[in-house]
Design an enzyme around this catalytic site. Sequence first.
Site, short mmCIF file in Angstrom:
data_model
loop_
_atom_site.label_atom_id
_atom_site.label_comp_id
_atom_site.label_asym_id
_atom_site.label_seq_id
_atom_site.Cartn_x
_atom_site.Cartn_y
_atom_site.Cartn_z
N ASN A 94 -3.17 9.94 10.63
CA ASN A 94 -4.43 9.19 10.86
C ASN A 94 -5.64 10.10 10.77
O ASN A 94 -5.83 10.97 11.62
CB ASN A 94 -4.37 8.50 12.22
CG ASN A 94 -3.38 7.35 12.22
OD1 ASN A 94 -2.21 7.56 11.90
ND2 ASN A 94 -3.83 6.17 12.52
N TYR A 128 0.84 -1.20 0.00
CA TYR A 128 0.00 0.00 0.00
C TYR A 128 0.88 1.26 0.00
O TYR A 128 0.75 2.13 -0.87
CB TYR A 128 -0.94 -0.01 1.22
CG TYR A 128 -1.60 1.32 1.47
CD1 TYR A 128 -2.43 1.90 0.49
CD2 TYR A 128 -1.40 2.02 2.67
CE1 TYR A 128 -3.02 3.15 0.72
CE2 TYR A 128 -2.00 3.25 2.89
CZ TYR A 128 -2.81 3.81 1.92
OH TYR A 128 -3.39 5.03 2.13
P1 NAD Z 1 -12.38 5.04 0.81
O1 NAD Z 1 -12.16 3.62 0.43
O2 NAD Z 1 -13.54 5.37 1.68
O3 NAD Z 1 -12.44 5.96 -0.50
C1 NAD Z 1 -11.87 5.63 -1.74
C2 NAD Z 1 -12.93 5.90 -2.80
O4 NAD Z 1 -12.37 5.66 -4.10
C3 NAD Z 1 -14.14 4.98 -2.67
O5 NAD Z 1 -15.33 5.71 -2.82
C4 NAD Z 1 -13.96 3.96 -3.80
O6 NAD Z 1 -15.20 3.45 -4.25
C5 NAD Z 1 -13.23 4.81 -4.84
N1 NAD Z 1 -12.37 4.06 -5.76
C6 NAD Z 1 -11.37 3.17 -5.45
N2 NAD Z 1 -10.79 2.72 -6.57
C7 NAD Z 1 -11.42 3.31 -7.61
C8 NAD Z 1 -11.27 3.24 -9.03
N3 NAD Z 1 -10.34 2.45 -9.59
N4 NAD Z 1 -12.09 3.98 -9.80
C9 NAD Z 1 -13.04 4.79 -9.26
N5 NAD Z 1 -13.23 4.89 -7.92
C10 NAD Z 1 -12.42 4.16 -7.11
O7 NAD Z 1 -11.01 5.51 1.50
P2 NAD Z 1 -10.70 6.85 2.31
O8 NAD Z 1 -10.41 6.47 3.71
O9 NAD Z 1 -11.71 7.89 2.03
O10 NAD Z 1 -9.31 7.26 1.65
C11 NAD Z 1 -9.23 8.14 0.56
C12 NAD Z 1 -7.79 8.29 0.14
O11 NAD Z 1 -7.01 8.76 1.24
C13 NAD Z 1 -7.15 6.98 -0.31
O12 NAD Z 1 -6.35 7.25 -1.44
C14 NAD Z 1 -6.30 6.57 0.88
O13 NAD Z 1 -5.18 5.83 0.46
C15 NAD Z 1 -5.89 7.92 1.43
N6 NAD Z 1 -5.56 7.92 2.86
C16 NAD Z 1 -6.52 7.63 3.79
C17 NAD Z 1 -6.19 7.66 5.16
C18 NAD Z 1 -7.22 7.38 6.23
O14 NAD Z 1 -6.87 7.45 7.43
N7 NAD Z 1 -8.48 7.09 5.89
C19 NAD Z 1 -4.87 7.99 5.55
C20 NAD Z 1 -3.93 8.26 4.57
C21 NAD Z 1 -4.28 8.26 3.22
N1 UDP Z 2 -5.54 -0.59 16.76
C1 UDP Z 2 -5.91 -1.36 17.86
N2 UDP Z 2 -7.06 -2.09 17.78
C2 UDP Z 2 -7.87 -2.09 16.68
C3 UDP Z 2 -7.51 -1.28 15.57
C4 UDP Z 2 -6.32 -0.55 15.64
O1 UDP Z 2 -5.20 -1.39 18.86
O2 UDP Z 2 -8.89 -2.79 16.69
C5 UDP Z 2 -4.30 0.18 16.84
C6 UDP Z 2 -3.30 -0.14 15.73
O3 UDP Z 2 -2.53 -1.27 16.09
C7 UDP Z 2 -2.48 1.16 15.69
C8 UDP Z 2 -3.52 2.24 16.03
O4 UDP Z 2 -4.62 1.55 16.66
O5 UDP Z 2 -1.52 1.13 16.72
C9 UDP Z 2 -4.05 2.97 14.79
O6 UDP Z 2 -4.46 1.98 13.85
P1 UDP Z 2 -5.40 2.30 12.61
O7 UDP Z 2 -5.67 0.99 11.93
O8 UDP Z 2 -6.58 3.09 13.08
O9 UDP Z 2 -4.53 3.26 11.70
P2 UDP Z 2 -3.04 3.08 11.10
O10 UDP Z 2 -2.14 3.78 12.09
O11 UDP Z 2 -2.76 1.63 10.96
O12 UDP Z 2 -3.13 3.80 9.80
#
Ligand code: NAD
Ligand code: UDP
Length: 327
Positions: A171, A142
């Site tokens: 996060n 990833y």
């Molecule tokens: P999510 O899965 O809720 O959103 C991703 C969206 O993209 C979904 O609606 C999915 O249907 C769409 N999608 C995926 N592949 C596609 C494709 N090939 N064509 C069209 N649509 C597609 O995830 P999220 O948590 O909202 O994350 C959004 C972005 O942020 C991602 O790129 C993720 O890697 C990044 N990100 C998220 C976090 C977090 O904590 N949630 C942290 C760091 C980075």
């Molecule tokens: N974590 C946990 N229990 C859970 C889910 C997550 O203890 O059921 C911990 C995980 O090991 C990490 C922190 O919570 O230390 C944040 O994890 P999360 O998956 O939310 O985000 P990440 O840091 O992996 O992007």
Amino acid sequence: MTVLVLGGAGYIGSHAVAMLVENGYDVAVVDNLVTGHREAIDASIRFYEGDVRDRAFLEKTFEIEKDIEGVMHFCAYSLVSESMEKPVMYFDNNVGGCLSILETMEKFDVKHIVFSSTAATFGMPEKSPISETTPQRPINPYGESKLMMEKMMAWQSQATDMTYVALRYFNVAGAKADGSIGEAHQHETHLIPIILQTALKQRDDITIFGDDYKTPDGTCIRDYIDMADLIDAHIKALEYLKAGGKSDQFNLGSSKGYSNLEVLETARRVTGQDIPSQMGDRRLGDPDELIADSRKATQVLGWQAKNGLETMISNAWKWQQSHPNGY
Ligand code: NAD
Ligand code: UDP
């Protein structure tokens, strides 16, 4: 002029759509709904259901949306453990999607893109907090796929007049302040939603993964960034690019770390619920501490995180209570 939001039906994308509209932008959304939800975006928004890797579909969308001033790109698969099991699927969707988007942008002369990168590009950094000069050494497919996307953007922006901003989120937590949209993943793995599902008694308890880390209470430390602050950074990044800013990367967090036990205690306080917990084994691949140094985003974009963990949990709690089964 239109902002095209790719992945706009997902957790973060749907908040971006709502906040862009609130700030007066014209918005169109592309999503294949693989993890997203049509209900997460207002019915009035122009919505194109399809896969960004499908070149014909994407070109057709760019043809219809003639006036795109910039793209916000949220599409990805983003579960670390799944990526360890299915690396090729991750490179296909994340890198393949990026390739198709960059080619289509070039073909239709769309100049700016703001996209989701991640703290996972840093792997297990030796130093904390993590700044933009910290070496990026991902330890899972990833994170690797996101670093590849960053590099593709960098080379493309060198070769053409396209400019990009990569935002490396730490996060992400929270929900819209009115609780109308929030996190609704089918297989939830994130700490805060699992804690809140336990508070709502949808789960018996939460297992904290490990208390033998090199941190004061032994549990991992993470830097949580509120959804509203995160989207504010995207809008600032887009405006920065439109104003002629050069391509760049920024680490986005609140620059404050919370241990997993501190997050649990805060959730107990905010929800007024017991939230039964137990201590479990370490989860594979979890670094002890991930805290962002976000000073560059402040200096260059004029961005600063405003909301703290209590606000994030309180808004997510509103969402969880009003949508116990998601959308
Ligand atoms: P999510 O899965 O809720 O959103 C991703 C969206 O993209 C979904 O609606 C999915 O249907 C769409 N999608 C995926 N592949 C596609 C494709 N090939 N064509 C069209 N649509 C597609 O995830 P999220 O948590 O909202 O994350 C959004 C972005 O942020 C991602 O790129 C993720 O890697 C990044 N990100 C998220 C976090 C977090 O904590 N949630 C942290 C760091 C980075
Ligand atoms: N974590 C946990 N229990 C859970 C889910 C997550 O203890 O059921 C911990 C995980 O090991 C990490 C922190 O919570 O230390 C944040 O994890 P999360 O998956 O939310 O985000 P990440 O840091 O992996 O992007």
